[in-house]
Design an enzyme around this catalytic site. Sequence first.
Site, PDB file in Angstrom:
ATOM      1  N   CYS A 172       0.823  -1.211   0.000  1.00  0.00           N
ATOM      2  CA  CYS A 172       0.000   0.000   0.000  1.00  0.00           C
ATOM      3  C   CYS A 172       0.864   1.271   0.000  1.00  0.00           C
ATOM      4  CB  CYS A 172      -1.002  -0.042   1.139  1.00  0.00           C
ATOM      5  SG  CYS A 172      -2.444   0.977   0.786  1.00  0.00           S
ATOM      6  N   HIS A 179      -3.352  -5.750   2.296  1.00  0.00           N
ATOM      7  CA  HIS A 179      -3.025  -5.926   3.718  1.00  0.00           C
ATOM      8  C   HIS A 179      -3.638  -7.248   4.147  1.00  0.00           C
ATOM      9  CE1 HIS A 179      -1.881  -1.686   4.257  1.00  0.00           C
ATOM     10  NE2 HIS A 179      -2.926  -1.368   3.536  1.00  0.00           N
TER      11      HIS A 179
HETATM   12  N1  GLN Z   1      -3.327   1.860   3.618  1.00  0.00           N
HETATM   13  C1  GLN Z   1      -2.393   2.631   3.105  1.00  0.00           C
HETATM   14  O1  GLN Z   1      -1.209   2.333   3.192  1.00  0.00           O
HETATM   15  C2  GLN Z   1      -2.824   3.932   2.466  1.00  0.00           C
HETATM   16  C3  GLN Z   1      -1.812   4.498   1.493  1.00  0.00           C
HETATM   17  C4  GLN Z   1      -2.103   5.910   1.046  1.00  0.00           C
HETATM   18  N2  GLN Z   1      -1.952   6.809   2.162  1.00  0.00           N
HETATM   19  C5  GLN Z   1      -3.462   6.011   0.374  1.00  0.00           C
HETATM   20  O2  GLN Z   1      -4.430   6.338   1.019  1.00  0.00           O
HETATM   21  O3  GLN Z   1      -3.573   5.731  -0.794  1.00  0.00           O
END
Ligand code: GLN
Length: 239
Positions: free
Chosen positions: A94, A191
């Site tokens: 992510c 995740h």
């Molecule tokens: N869950 C995350 O790692 C989010 C990654 C990033 N901040 C987004 O919202 O796209």
Amino acid sequence: MSTESLRIVWIYPDLLSTYGDRGNMLILARRAQLRGMPVEVLEVRSDQRLPSTADIYLIGGGEDGPQALGAQRLLADGGLHRAVAQGSVVFGVCAGYQLLGTSFFAKGTQYRGLELLDFSSDRGPTRAVGELAGDIDARLGVPALTGFENHGGRTHLGPGVSPLARVTAGVGNDGATEGAWRGKLLGTYSHGPALARNPALADLLLRWATGVHQLPPLDDTWAERLRAERRAAVAAARA
Ligand SMILES: NC(=O)CC[C@H](N)C(=O)O
């Protein structure tokens, strides 16, 4: 492998670790140990220098602010770039995936990425939250991806990378493809934690890191139950 033992570095647990991403480190270490490989695990915080001689580097997900800070620290440190040049494996999730590309958005501002993979990220019309599933690139020899996603970013792949998977549920990069890989670098929006839900992906990283093409099989009864349960949840949500 760089030394007698497999060296796994978890990059910036103080900034980048959401939705069980720490589990990726535990799964990798455990699956290596069960094959008789000695393992050294190192958690490197964002105020520490990153060693460049480890075998596998893990970067987790994070909120926009910690993601931007993490990218700036990694660019200034240079250790990850040296490690990649020496053939280390990198697995990003992510935010940790987005920052491997050329640029990404955080809190409305565009930030420079590490430019290790050929893609860029911007923001999508909505937040992508929920189950993520896809058919993984057949060249990787890994069964279908299952994960959980929660991100506002959308990722656009350039010609220098391949998608990790074709999306069958959820959004991933853009609703069609999910994740990216090139060489021994691999990123995903999954995740959950990704390597607990996709043990074959963990073994792919271990094969890349060790150069051992046939790892002894492990008893994956519980992982398979989890995968079946998540597949059923995706199917039930569709019905
Ligand atoms: N869950 C995350 O790692 C989010 C990654 C990033 N901040 C987004 O919202 O796209």
